[in-house]
Design an enzyme around this catalytic site. Structure first.
Site, PDB file in Angstrom:
ATOM      1  N   ASP A   1      -1.396 -27.521  17.758  1.00 34.06           N
ATOM      2  CA  ASP A   1      -0.546 -28.075  18.817  1.00 34.06           C
ATOM      3  C   ASP A   1      -1.433 -28.214  20.048  1.00 34.06           C
ATOM      4  OD1 ASP A   1       2.678 -27.130  20.307  1.00 34.06           O
ATOM      5  OD2 ASP A   1       1.341 -28.828  20.616  1.00 34.06           O
TER       6      ASP A   1
ATOM      7  N   TRP B   1      -3.412 -17.656  18.604  1.00 33.99           N
ATOM      8  CA  TRP B   1      -2.226 -17.776  17.754  1.00 33.99           C
ATOM      9  C   TRP B   1      -2.713 -17.834  16.320  1.00 33.99           C
ATOM     10  CZ3 TRP B   1       0.072 -20.832  14.055  1.00 33.99           C
ATOM     11  CH2 TRP B   1       1.466 -20.672  13.904  1.00 33.99           C
TER      12      TRP B   1
ATOM     13  N   ASP C   1      -7.695 -21.458  21.765  1.00 28.98           N
ATOM     14  CA  ASP C   1      -7.841 -22.490  22.786  1.00 28.98           C
ATOM     15  C   ASP C   1      -9.215 -22.376  23.427  1.00 28.98           C
ATOM     16  OD1 ASP C   1      -4.396 -22.392  24.065  1.00 28.98           O
ATOM     17  OD2 ASP C   1      -5.314 -23.447  22.375  1.00 28.98           O
TER      18      ASP C   1
ATOM     19  N   TRP D   1      -2.873 -20.305  25.769  1.00 27.27           N
ATOM     20  CA  TRP D   1      -3.517 -19.014  25.547  1.00 27.27           C
ATOM     21  C   TRP D   1      -4.784 -18.855  26.373  1.00 27.27           C
ATOM     22  CZ3 TRP D   1      -0.256 -15.787  23.743  1.00 27.27           C
ATOM     23  CH2 TRP D   1       0.727 -16.202  22.822  1.00 27.27           C
TER      24      TRP D   1
ATOM     25  N   TYR E   1      -7.009 -25.627  30.162  1.00 30.64           N
ATOM     26  CA  TYR E   1      -7.077 -25.797  28.709  1.00 30.64           C
ATOM     27  C   TYR E   1      -7.800 -27.091  28.379  1.00 30.64           C
ATOM     28  CZ  TYR E   1      -5.543 -27.425  24.141  1.00 30.64           C
ATOM     29  OH  TYR E   1      -5.525 -27.936  22.869  1.00 30.64           O
TER      30      TYR E   1
ATOM     31  N   THR F   1      -8.456 -27.189  21.161  1.00 27.40           N
ATOM     32  CA  THR F   1      -8.185 -26.054  20.272  1.00 27.40           C
ATOM     33  C   THR F   1      -9.037 -26.144  19.015  1.00 27.40           C
ATOM     34  OG1 THR F   1      -5.888 -26.000  21.048  1.00 27.40           O
ATOM     35  CG2 THR F   1      -6.364 -24.841  19.007  1.00 27.40           C
TER      36      THR F   1
END
Lengths: 144, 167
Positions: free
Chosen positions: B68, B93, B112, B144, B154, B157
């Site tokens: 995501d 995650w 991330d 995160w 961010y 990922t």
């Protein structure tokens, strides 16, 4: 030319190729390690180091808290344990895995294994004042 | 069994006496060239149904089943390494994805990469295993990067394979 001389080189070449084979399939993780990865690693990290000032370091804090007066009950009631959707026996297993993996054999000998019954009992009494309880347990640990 | 052993030993000794090493190398080379010219077996590539085969820049890549965010492989990094100038957040995650090529489930950590503004390329919104925010530990919508040294920005990922899941 004999059959062996005619087809022998090809037979040997095929046999060598078959022996090259495939690397052995990677074995699956143990259940306890997998549960740590899925339910704890996200915050505590692969090495248990956590995050200074924010997430406890399982390599040091877990043994210290679990062996302090009132500490065992605190460990059983931390949010990561009580809010987990794992069954009590799996929670006990991952707690014991964590003690062994990050504390070492000597620490594991000092701390009695957590049980499913203890986990179930702790879940019935959720801890709301986490910070103050933790501070009290640490103070009790420092006083020893 | 002993008779079987004798037969195999005898055959092997005759083979060794009649076949030279040079002829074996010649035959092996012939097989290799032949195999390169013609695909001998169908190759099954690991990818989600209907998706891009083993393409690290595709949202359909099997290990991105709960991706995501932006794929780091499109942002100067790779599927498992952050781009230069960013660092992987320590808070992550973790979920599981199935690799269709071997039928096994793998534990995947989505870290991330933080410290630069959003990459903006290859945005995915796959959420296998994601849960709403009332189960915070199982929600993949959080940024995160809050746990990183470089702070909250961010960038993208990555997905790191942690091991094979047990049933």
């Amino acid at each position: 030319m004999s059959l062996l001389r005619r087809f022998g080189p090809g037979l040997v070449a095929l046999a060598l190729g078959a022996c090259a084979g495939h690397p052995a399939a990677e074995p699956p993780l143990s259940v306890a390690r997998q549960d740590y990865y899925l339910h704890c690693l996200g915050c505590h990290g692969e090495d248990g180091a956590g995050l200074a000032g924010q997430v406890p370091d399982l390599r040091t804090d877990l043994a210290r808290l679990a062996s302090a007066p009132g500490g065992r009950a605190y460990v059983l009631r931390v949010p990561g344990v009580t809010q987990s959707n794992l069954a009590p026996d799996r929670v006990a297993d991952v707690l014991n895995y964590t003690v062994r993996e990050f504390g070492g054999a000597e620490v594991a000998r000092r701390i009695a294994p957590f049980t499913a019954a203890e986990v179930a009992e702790a879940r019935a009494a959720p801890l709301l004042e986490i910070t103050t309880t933790r501070a009290r347990v640490i103070a009790g640990s420092d006083a020893r | 069994m002993a008779r079987y052993d004798d037969m195999v030993e005898g055959f092997t000794r005759r083979l060794a006496k009649t076949v030279s090493r040079r002829s074996v190398l010649r035959a092996l080379g012939g097989f290799l060239v032949g195999a390169a010219a013609v695909p001998v077996l169908p190759v099954k590539r690991g990818h989600a149904a209907g998706g891009a085969p083993d393409d690290e820049t595709s949202c359909d890549y099997w290990r991105y089943c709960a991706m995501d965010g932006f794929i780091c492989a499109c942002c100067g990094g790779t599927a498992r390494a952050c781009p230069p100038g960013t660092e992987a957040a320590p808070i992550t995650w973790v979920g599981t994805c199935r690799n269709a090529s071997d039928g096994r489930d793998y534990i995947v950590s989505y870290n991330d990469c933080c410290g630069k503004s959003s990459c903006g390329r290859c945005l995915c919104n796959r959420n296998e295993g994601d849960r709403p925010l009332y189960l915070p530990a199982n929600a993949n919508d959080y940024n995160w990067c809050v746990g990183s040294k470089s702070g909250a920005p961010y960038h993208c990922t990555i997905s790191r394979i942690m091991g094979v899941a047990t049933k």
